[in-house]
Design a protein around this motif. Structure first.
Motif, PDB file in Angstrom:
ATOM      1  N   ARG A  49     -44.305 -66.825  -1.014  1.00 58.98           N
ATOM      2  CA  ARG A  49     -44.841 -65.773  -0.149  1.00 58.98           C
ATOM      3  C   ARG A  49     -44.710 -66.155   1.329  1.00 58.98           C
ATOM      4  NH1 ARG A  49     -48.232 -62.014  -3.076  1.00 58.98           N
ATOM      5  NH2 ARG A  49     -48.554 -62.695  -5.233  1.00 58.98           N
ATOM      6  N   GLN A  50     -44.954 -67.402   1.633  1.00 62.53           N
ATOM      7  CA  GLN A  50     -44.800 -67.846   3.024  1.00 62.53           C
ATOM      8  C   GLN A  50     -43.340 -67.777   3.449  1.00 62.53           C
ATOM      9  OE1 GLN A  50     -43.374 -70.882   4.268  1.00 62.53           O
ATOM     10  NE2 GLN A  50     -44.164 -70.812   6.371  1.00 62.53           N
ATOM     11  N   GLN A  51     -42.449 -68.188   2.571  1.00 58.73           N
ATOM     12  CA  GLN A  51     -41.024 -68.153   2.872  1.00 58.73           C
ATOM     13  C   GLN A  51     -40.532 -66.719   3.064  1.00 58.73           C
ATOM     14  OE1 GLN A  51     -37.881 -69.370  -0.124  1.00 58.73           O
ATOM     15  NE2 GLN A  51     -37.812 -71.157   1.229  1.00 58.73           N
ATOM     16  N   GLY A 100     -42.258 -64.346   4.334  1.00 53.68           N
ATOM     17  CA  GLY A 100     -42.916 -63.754   5.489  1.00 53.68           C
ATOM     18  C   GLY A 100     -44.186 -62.991   5.158  1.00 53.68           C
ATOM     19  N   ASP A 101     -44.666 -63.114   3.910  1.00 51.21           N
ATOM     20  CA  ASP A 101     -45.878 -62.394   3.517  1.00 51.21           C
ATOM     21  C   ASP A 101     -47.146 -63.092   3.988  1.00 51.21           C
ATOM     22  OD1 ASP A 101     -44.320 -60.520   2.256  1.00 51.21           O
ATOM     23  OD2 ASP A 101     -44.553 -61.385   0.254  1.00 51.21           O
ATOM     24  N   LEU A 102     -47.077 -64.378   4.267  1.00 49.63           N
ATOM     25  CA  LEU A 102     -48.227 -65.128   4.750  1.00 49.63           C
ATOM     26  C   LEU A 102     -47.915 -65.662   6.144  1.00 49.63           C
ATOM     27  CD1 LEU A 102     -49.194 -67.219   1.571  1.00 49.63           C
ATOM     28  CD2 LEU A 102     -50.260 -65.112   2.393  1.00 49.63           C
ATOM     29  N   PRO A 103     -48.642 -65.185   7.168  1.00 48.90           N
ATOM     30  CA  PRO A 103     -48.375 -65.621   8.545  1.00 48.90           C
ATOM     31  C   PRO A 103     -48.959 -66.992   8.822  1.00 48.90           C
ATOM     32  CG  PRO A 103     -50.231 -64.102   8.514  1.00 48.90           C
ATOM     33  CD  PRO A 103     -49.741 -64.193   7.093  1.00 48.90           C
ATOM     34  N   VAL A 104     -48.268 -68.025   8.344  1.00 49.71           N
ATOM     35  CA  VAL A 104     -48.822 -69.377   8.420  1.00 49.71           C
ATOM     36  C   VAL A 104     -47.694 -70.401   8.381  1.00 49.71           C
ATOM     37  CG1 VAL A 104     -49.049 -69.669   5.906  1.00 49.71           C
ATOM     38  CG2 VAL A 104     -50.649 -70.848   7.428  1.00 49.71           C
ATOM     39  N   GLU A 105     -47.950 -71.564   8.956  1.00 47.96           N
ATOM     40  CA  GLU A 105     -47.061 -72.717   8.803  1.00 47.96           C
ATOM     41  C   GLU A 105     -47.654 -73.639   7.744  1.00 47.96           C
ATOM     42  OE1 GLU A 105     -46.506 -74.597  12.545  1.00 47.96           O
ATOM     43  OE2 GLU A 105     -45.782 -72.782  13.548  1.00 47.96           O
ATOM     44  N   ILE A 106     -46.782 -74.215   6.905  1.00 47.53           N
ATOM     45  CA  ILE A 106     -47.233 -75.124   5.842  1.00 47.53           C
ATOM     46  C   ILE A 106     -46.480 -76.450   6.006  1.00 47.53           C
ATOM     47  CG2 ILE A 106     -47.589 -75.457   3.370  1.00 47.53           C
ATOM     48  CD1 ILE A 106     -47.339 -72.430   3.012  1.00 47.53           C
ATOM     49  N   PRO A 107     -47.009 -77.360   6.822  1.00 45.37           N
ATOM     50  CA  PRO A 107     -46.301 -78.608   7.054  1.00 45.37           C
ATOM     51  C   PRO A 107     -46.693 -79.741   6.115  1.00 45.37           C
ATOM     52  CG  PRO A 107     -48.123 -78.437   8.586  1.00 45.37           C
ATOM     53  CD  PRO A 107     -48.173 -77.205   7.707  1.00 45.37           C
ATOM     54  N   LEU A 108     -47.722 -79.540   5.256  1.00 45.70           N
ATOM     55  CA  LEU A 108     -48.312 -80.675   4.546  1.00 45.70           C
ATOM     56  C   LEU A 108     -48.804 -80.268   3.163  1.00 45.70           C
ATOM     57  CD1 LEU A 108     -49.559 -83.609   4.559  1.00 45.70           C
ATOM     58  CD2 LEU A 108     -51.586 -82.589   5.619  1.00 45.70           C
ATOM     59  N   ASP A 162     -48.227 -76.105 -11.092  1.00 47.84           N
ATOM     60  CA  ASP A 162     -47.400 -75.680  -9.960  1.00 47.84           C
ATOM     61  C   ASP A 162     -47.454 -74.179  -9.669  1.00 47.84           C
ATOM     62  OD1 ASP A 162     -45.990 -74.594 -12.079  1.00 47.84           O
ATOM     63  OD2 ASP A 162     -44.153 -75.750 -11.739  1.00 47.84           O
ATOM     64  N   HIS A 163     -48.117 -73.362 -10.506  1.00 46.23           N
ATOM     65  CA  HIS A 163     -47.955 -71.912 -10.380  1.00 46.23           C
ATOM     66  C   HIS A 163     -48.534 -71.367  -9.076  1.00 46.23           C
ATOM     67  CE1 HIS A 163     -51.759 -72.609 -12.463  1.00 46.23           C
ATOM     68  NE2 HIS A 163     -52.184 -71.420 -12.088  1.00 46.23           N
ATOM     69  N   CYS A 164     -49.689 -71.841  -8.656  1.00 42.29           N
ATOM     70  CA  CYS A 164     -50.269 -71.361  -7.396  1.00 42.29           C
ATOM     71  C   CYS A 164     -49.519 -71.923  -6.190  1.00 42.29           C
ATOM     72  CB  CYS A 164     -51.746 -71.731  -7.324  1.00 42.29           C
ATOM     73  SG  CYS A 164     -52.800 -70.751  -8.407  1.00 42.29           S
ATOM     74  N   LEU A 165     -49.109 -73.167  -6.270  1.00 38.18           N
ATOM     75  CA  LEU A 165     -48.334 -73.770  -5.186  1.00 38.18           C
ATOM     76  C   LEU A 165     -47.053 -72.993  -4.948  1.00 38.18           C
ATOM     77  CD1 LEU A 165     -47.583 -76.051  -3.176  1.00 38.18           C
ATOM     78  CD2 LEU A 165     -46.626 -77.298  -5.142  1.00 38.18           C
ATOM     79  N   LEU A 166     -46.275 -72.772  -5.994  1.00 37.66           N
ATOM     80  CA  LEU A 166     -45.001 -72.065  -5.842  1.00 37.66           C
ATOM     81  C   LEU A 166     -45.215 -70.654  -5.318  1.00 37.66           C
ATOM     82  CD1 LEU A 166     -43.132 -73.259  -9.051  1.00 37.66           C
ATOM     83  CD2 LEU A 166     -42.399 -73.658  -6.693  1.00 37.66           C
TER      84      LEU A 166
END
Length: 284
Positions: free
Chosen positions: A108-110, A112-120, A99-103
């Motif tokens: 980072r996305q939460q 605002g460090d990654l300008p991306v949507e993660i729906p899946l 889980d370390h890379c997933l989390l």
């Protein structure tokens, strides 16, 4: 908020006046260039460039930019991409049990460090489904074995189309993608737990420990048909010693896996990576 920007990524045979010609195209339509980075590969006589300019006051509509630039690009024999800063890509994360890379990507996305949507999120195990539920992301458990691989990859491709996914990130997804999948969806980043080209394939930390190496690392790269041979985006290393056990190799390795993968994903999302001749130029 700052005005949206457009970014051109360009590669073409090297010749005199390229920077002036491309900049003139932008200036002619009242564009203000805010970032420009260029590189010449003298071995291959190839010019590579990234130009970003503000769309505020730019006289071409977004649909017109590509149409009009294509005329110049054709005269330069250029390969090119056009991106807009306010068009947020959609990313799918694939995992197995770690889980370390997933989390790290989700945090980072939460933040605002990654300008991306993660729906899946897709996984060949159901171990990490609670994390997907915690972040309110759709999770699909698609077990894979030799008999089911082709069928499950068709389902994976269908999900990528259903969710309009632009980028897949293999965040410790311990399966090899088939050539058929890669031909159908090529925009995929993987994190490999070694400093490639050393120790490709399985169990690199254990193999590095047996060899008594003094440095281990992680490599984020685009996925190609050749296992762990794709164009490298980012790498990071950490020192180890004879005092470290194989478990300590793994613990230290997870830290560099997280940071190398996050930087690679961010560079890709910011349109700073240009692939050519099975390698990359990273305009960082």
């Amino acid at each position: 908020m700052s005005a949206p920007t457009a970014t051109l990524l360009i590669s073409c045979p090297d010749q005199q006046g390229l920077v002036a010609k491309i900049a003139h195209f932008i200036a002619t339509h009242h564009g203000n260039i805010i970032h420009a980075d260029h590189h010449t590969d003298f071995t291959n006589q190839l010019f590579l460039s990234r130009l970003e300019w503000s769309l505020e006051g730019f006289q071409l509509s977004r649909s017109q930019i590509g149409t009009q630039f294509s005329e110049l690009a054709e005269s330069l024999r250029a390969n090119w991409q056009l991106h807009f800063s306010d068009c947020k890509p959609r990313m799918s994360i694939w995992v197995s049990k770690q889980d370390h890379c997933l989390l790290d990507l989700l945090w980072r996305q939460q933040a605002g460090d990654l300008p991306v949507e993660i729906p899946l999120i897709i996984s060949n195990h159901d171990t990490l489904q609670p994390i997907a539920e915690q972040f309110n992301i759709d999770f699909y458990h698609l077990p894979i074995n030799k008999e089911s691989k082709a069928r499950q990859e068709k389902q994976q491709l269908a999900l990528l189309k259903q969710y309009n996914i632009d980028l897949v990130v293999l965040a410790k997804y311990m399966q090899i993608l088939s050539p058929q999948f890669i031909a159908a969806f090529s925009s995929t980043i993987n994190i490999h737990h070694s400093f490639l080209p050393a120790f490709p394939g399985a169990n690199p930390y254990q193999r590095a420990y047996k060899r008594g190496v003094k440095i281990i690392g992680a490599t984020a790269h685009y996925v190609t048909e050749e296992l762990d041979e794709g164009p490298i985006i980012e790498q990071e290393v950490v020192r180890v010693s004879h005092r470290d056990s194989s478990d300590e190799f793994i613990r230290k390795g997870k830290d560099v896996e997280r940071s190398a993968l996050a930087r690679a994903v961010r560079l890709h999302l910011q349109n700073r990576v240009l692939v050519y001749n099975h390698r990359t130029v990273v305009f960082d």
